[in-house]
Design a protein around this motif. Sequence first.
Motif, PDB file in Angstrom:
ATOM      1  N   ARG A 128     -13.463  -7.097   5.421  1.00  0.00           N
ATOM      2  CA  ARG A 128     -14.704  -7.889   5.517  1.00  0.00           C
ATOM      3  C   ARG A 128     -15.053  -8.228   6.967  1.00  0.00           C
ATOM      4  O   ARG A 128     -16.191  -8.582   7.254  1.00  0.00           O
ATOM      5  N   VAL A 145     -24.060  -1.219  -7.064  1.00  0.00           N
ATOM      6  CA  VAL A 145     -23.440  -2.087  -6.046  1.00  0.00           C
ATOM      7  C   VAL A 145     -24.248  -2.038  -4.751  1.00  0.00           C
ATOM      8  O   VAL A 145     -24.984  -1.086  -4.503  1.00  0.00           O
ATOM      9  N   ARG A 149       0.832  -1.207   0.000  1.00  0.00           N
ATOM     10  CA  ARG A 149       0.000   0.000   0.000  1.00  0.00           C
ATOM     11  C   ARG A 149       0.866   1.256   0.000  1.00  0.00           C
ATOM     12  O   ARG A 149       0.457   2.317   0.446  1.00  0.00           O
ATOM     13  N   ARG A 178      -1.648  -1.960  -6.015  1.00  0.00           N
ATOM     14  CA  ARG A 178      -2.129  -1.306  -7.226  1.00  0.00           C
ATOM     15  C   ARG A 178      -1.106  -1.465  -8.338  1.00  0.00           C
ATOM     16  O   ARG A 178       0.078  -1.692  -8.081  1.00  0.00           O
ATOM     17  N   ASN A 222      -4.746  -4.805  -0.470  1.00  0.00           N
ATOM     18  CA  ASN A 222      -4.059  -5.208  -1.704  1.00  0.00           C
ATOM     19  C   ASN A 222      -3.331  -4.011  -2.322  1.00  0.00           C
ATOM     20  O   ASN A 222      -3.450  -2.875  -1.859  1.00  0.00           O
ATOM     21  N   ARG A 235     -17.208  -1.954   2.098  1.00  0.00           N
ATOM     22  CA  ARG A 235     -16.812  -2.832   0.992  1.00  0.00           C
ATOM     23  C   ARG A 235     -17.947  -2.851  -0.019  1.00  0.00           C
ATOM     24  O   ARG A 235     -19.093  -3.139   0.333  1.00  0.00           O
ATOM     25  N   ALA A 236     -17.636  -2.508  -1.254  1.00  0.00           N
ATOM     26  CA  ALA A 236     -18.634  -2.559  -2.326  1.00  0.00           C
ATOM     27  C   ALA A 236     -18.802  -3.998  -2.777  1.00  0.00           C
ATOM     28  O   ALA A 236     -17.859  -4.786  -2.710  1.00  0.00           O
ATOM     29  N   MET A 237     -20.004  -4.317  -3.229  1.00  0.00           N
ATOM     30  CA  MET A 237     -20.266  -5.677  -3.732  1.00  0.00           C
ATOM     31  C   MET A 237     -21.075  -5.615  -5.031  1.00  0.00           C
ATOM     32  O   MET A 237     -22.198  -5.106  -5.034  1.00  0.00           O
ATOM     33  N   GLY A 238     -20.455  -6.174  -6.076  1.00  0.00           N
ATOM     34  CA  GLY A 238     -21.216  -6.372  -7.305  1.00  0.00           C
ATOM     35  C   GLY A 238     -21.896  -7.731  -7.290  1.00  0.00           C
ATOM     36  O   GLY A 238     -22.738  -8.023  -8.138  1.00  0.00           O
ATOM     37  N   GLY A 239     -21.519  -8.543  -6.322  1.00  0.00           N
ATOM     38  CA  GLY A 239     -22.050  -9.900  -6.243  1.00  0.00           C
ATOM     39  C   GLY A 239     -23.388  -9.956  -5.518  1.00  0.00           C
ATOM     40  O   GLY A 239     -23.444 -10.215  -4.312  1.00  0.00           O
ATOM     41  N   ASN A 272     -20.644 -13.340  -0.317  1.00  0.00           N
ATOM     42  CA  ASN A 272     -20.694 -12.005   0.294  1.00  0.00           C
ATOM     43  C   ASN A 272     -21.531 -12.019   1.576  1.00  0.00           C
ATOM     44  O   ASN A 272     -21.224 -11.327   2.537  1.00  0.00           O
ATOM     45  N   TRP A 299     -19.865 -12.742   5.240  1.00  0.00           N
ATOM     46  CA  TRP A 299     -19.198 -11.689   6.032  1.00  0.00           C
ATOM     47  C   TRP A 299     -20.076 -10.439   6.184  1.00  0.00           C
ATOM     48  O   TRP A 299     -20.036  -9.767   7.216  1.00  0.00           O
ATOM     49  N   ARG A 350      -7.269   3.646   3.164  1.00  0.00           N
ATOM     50  CA  ARG A 350      -8.590   3.005   3.036  1.00  0.00           C
ATOM     51  C   ARG A 350      -8.446   1.676   2.329  1.00  0.00           C
ATOM     52  O   ARG A 350      -7.735   1.580   1.342  1.00  0.00           O
ATOM     53  N   TRP A 351      -9.068   0.670   2.829  1.00  0.00           N
ATOM     54  CA  TRP A 351      -9.143  -0.595   2.095  1.00  0.00           C
ATOM     55  C   TRP A 351     -10.428  -1.301   2.497  1.00  0.00           C
ATOM     56  O   TRP A 351     -11.058  -0.971   3.501  1.00  0.00           O
ATOM     57  N   TRP A 376     -19.701   6.764  -4.673  1.00  0.00           N
ATOM     58  CA  TRP A 376     -19.239   5.649  -3.836  1.00  0.00           C
ATOM     59  C   TRP A 376     -17.873   5.974  -3.231  1.00  0.00           C
ATOM     60  O   TRP A 376     -17.619   5.728  -2.050  1.00  0.00           O
TER      61      TRP A 376
HETATM   62  C1  LIG Z   1     -17.831  -2.372  -8.421  1.00  0.00           C
HETATM   63  C2  LIG Z   1     -17.211  -3.210  -7.332  1.00  0.00           C
HETATM   64  C3  LIG Z   1     -17.693  -4.476  -7.097  1.00  0.00           C
HETATM   65  C4  LIG Z   1     -17.146  -5.265  -6.064  1.00  0.00           C
HETATM   66  N1  LIG Z   1     -17.714  -6.478  -5.769  1.00  0.00           N
HETATM   67  C5  LIG Z   1     -17.259  -7.180  -4.705  1.00  0.00           C
HETATM   68  C6  LIG Z   1     -17.941  -8.352  -4.268  1.00  0.00           C
HETATM   69  O1  LIG Z   1     -18.973  -8.753  -4.802  1.00  0.00           O
HETATM   70  N2  LIG Z   1     -17.434  -9.016  -3.192  1.00  0.00           N
HETATM   71  C7  LIG Z   1     -16.318  -8.589  -2.526  1.00  0.00           C
HETATM   72  O2  LIG Z   1     -15.919  -9.226  -1.563  1.00  0.00           O
HETATM   73  N3  LIG Z   1     -15.664  -7.456  -2.921  1.00  0.00           N
HETATM   74  C8  LIG Z   1     -16.101  -6.745  -3.963  1.00  0.00           C
HETATM   75  N4  LIG Z   1     -15.492  -5.563  -4.323  1.00  0.00           N
HETATM   76  C9  LIG Z   1     -14.295  -5.084  -3.584  1.00  0.00           C
HETATM   77  C10 LIG Z   1     -13.029  -5.108  -4.455  1.00  0.00           C
HETATM   78  O3  LIG Z   1     -12.586  -6.442  -4.594  1.00  0.00           O
HETATM   79  C11 LIG Z   1     -11.953  -4.204  -3.819  1.00  0.00           C
HETATM   80  O4  LIG Z   1     -12.429  -2.886  -3.765  1.00  0.00           O
HETATM   81  C12 LIG Z   1     -10.670  -4.272  -4.630  1.00  0.00           C
HETATM   82  O5  LIG Z   1     -10.055  -5.537  -4.510  1.00  0.00           O
HETATM   83  C13 LIG Z   1      -9.673  -3.198  -4.199  1.00  0.00           C
HETATM   84  O6  LIG Z   1      -9.364  -3.368  -2.847  1.00  0.00           O
HETATM   85  P1  LIG Z   1      -9.519  -2.198  -1.773  1.00  0.00           P
HETATM   86  O7  LIG Z   1     -10.930  -1.659  -1.885  1.00  0.00           O
HETATM   87  O8  LIG Z   1      -9.274  -2.895  -0.454  1.00  0.00           O
HETATM   88  O9  LIG Z   1      -8.513  -1.144  -2.074  1.00  0.00           O
HETATM   89  C14 LIG Z   1     -16.036  -4.768  -5.320  1.00  0.00           C
HETATM   90  C15 LIG Z   1     -15.552  -3.476  -5.566  1.00  0.00           C
HETATM   91  C16 LIG Z   1     -16.130  -2.686  -6.547  1.00  0.00           C
HETATM   92  C17 LIG Z   1     -15.620  -1.277  -6.746  1.00  0.00           C
END
Ligand SMILES: Cc1cc2nc3c(=O)[nH]c(=O)nc-3n(C[C@H](O)[C@H](O)[C@H](O)COP(=O)(O)O)c2cc1C
Length: 196
Positions: free
Chosen positions: A23, A155, A6, A181, A179, A131-135, A77, A80, A19-20, A116
């Motif tokens: 979970r 998300v 980082r 970059r 993680n 933590r954003a989730m697209g899942g 998802n 957690w 920021r990271w 976001w």
């Molecule tokens: C649009 C988007 C969708 C994501 N979907 C998921 C998800 O479904 N599950 C999850 O565990 N993390 C999800 N993440 C988190 C990313 O994996 C994470 O932001 C990325 O690895 C960068 O790590 P950092 O946010 O810790 O810097 C998502 C992030 C973004 C921006």
Amino acid sequence: MSAAVREPQHEIEPLFHTRWSARAFTGEAIADATLYTLFEAARWAPSGGNGQPWRFVYIKRDHVDWPLFLGFLNERNRIWASRAAALVLLVSRQERETPEGPKPARSHSFDAGAAWSNFAHQAHLLGWGTRAMGGFDLARTRTALQIPEVYALEVFIAVGRVGDVEMLPEDLRALEKPNGRLPLDAIVSEGRFAFT
Ligand SMILES: Cc1cc2nc3c(=O)[nH]c(=O)nc-3n(C[C@H](O)[C@H](O)[C@H](O)COP(=O)(O)O)c2cc1C
């Protein structure tokens, strides 16, 4: 936090690289005032034509519909996110109103991403994790929450107080670290397009 992955290549405000997306949430409740501070930060994001296409639907852990919202998430998802303080669905309006009628809002997702980012960074400043989730199941979410087609589902965001990694099931513990970059020279080029 592992500093090595980082480490910024140029000096920046620590806000950006500290920021990271953790979970391991503790289950601690979040006050409305704190949550609304995050929405307030998001509200000030820039957007195409100041269209502000972002909309947020939130639920806190003590709400009767918490299980319904959790159920929209993919199983991986949900494991957690069930210990988050709040879940926030971010959607964006795909059309903007003009004097000539509705027109496509080309930057709706881009703008929602900016919102976001504001939200996540404000949370971090206040000591909360996001933590954003697209899942998640987009179709089921749209139907259950009666979201019109003009809105794109972007998300879910989990917001929570970050705790010990031991709170996670074993298979997720190894992933619970910041993680890195891509290096700057892989993402920036001067005067010409230099990427594969
Ligand atoms: C649009 C988007 C969708 C994501 N979907 C998921 C998800 O479904 N599950 C999850 O565990 N993390 C999800 N993440 C988190 C990313 O994996 C994470 O932001 C990325 O690895 C960068 O790590 P950092 O946010 O810790 O810097 C998502 C992030 C973004 C921006």
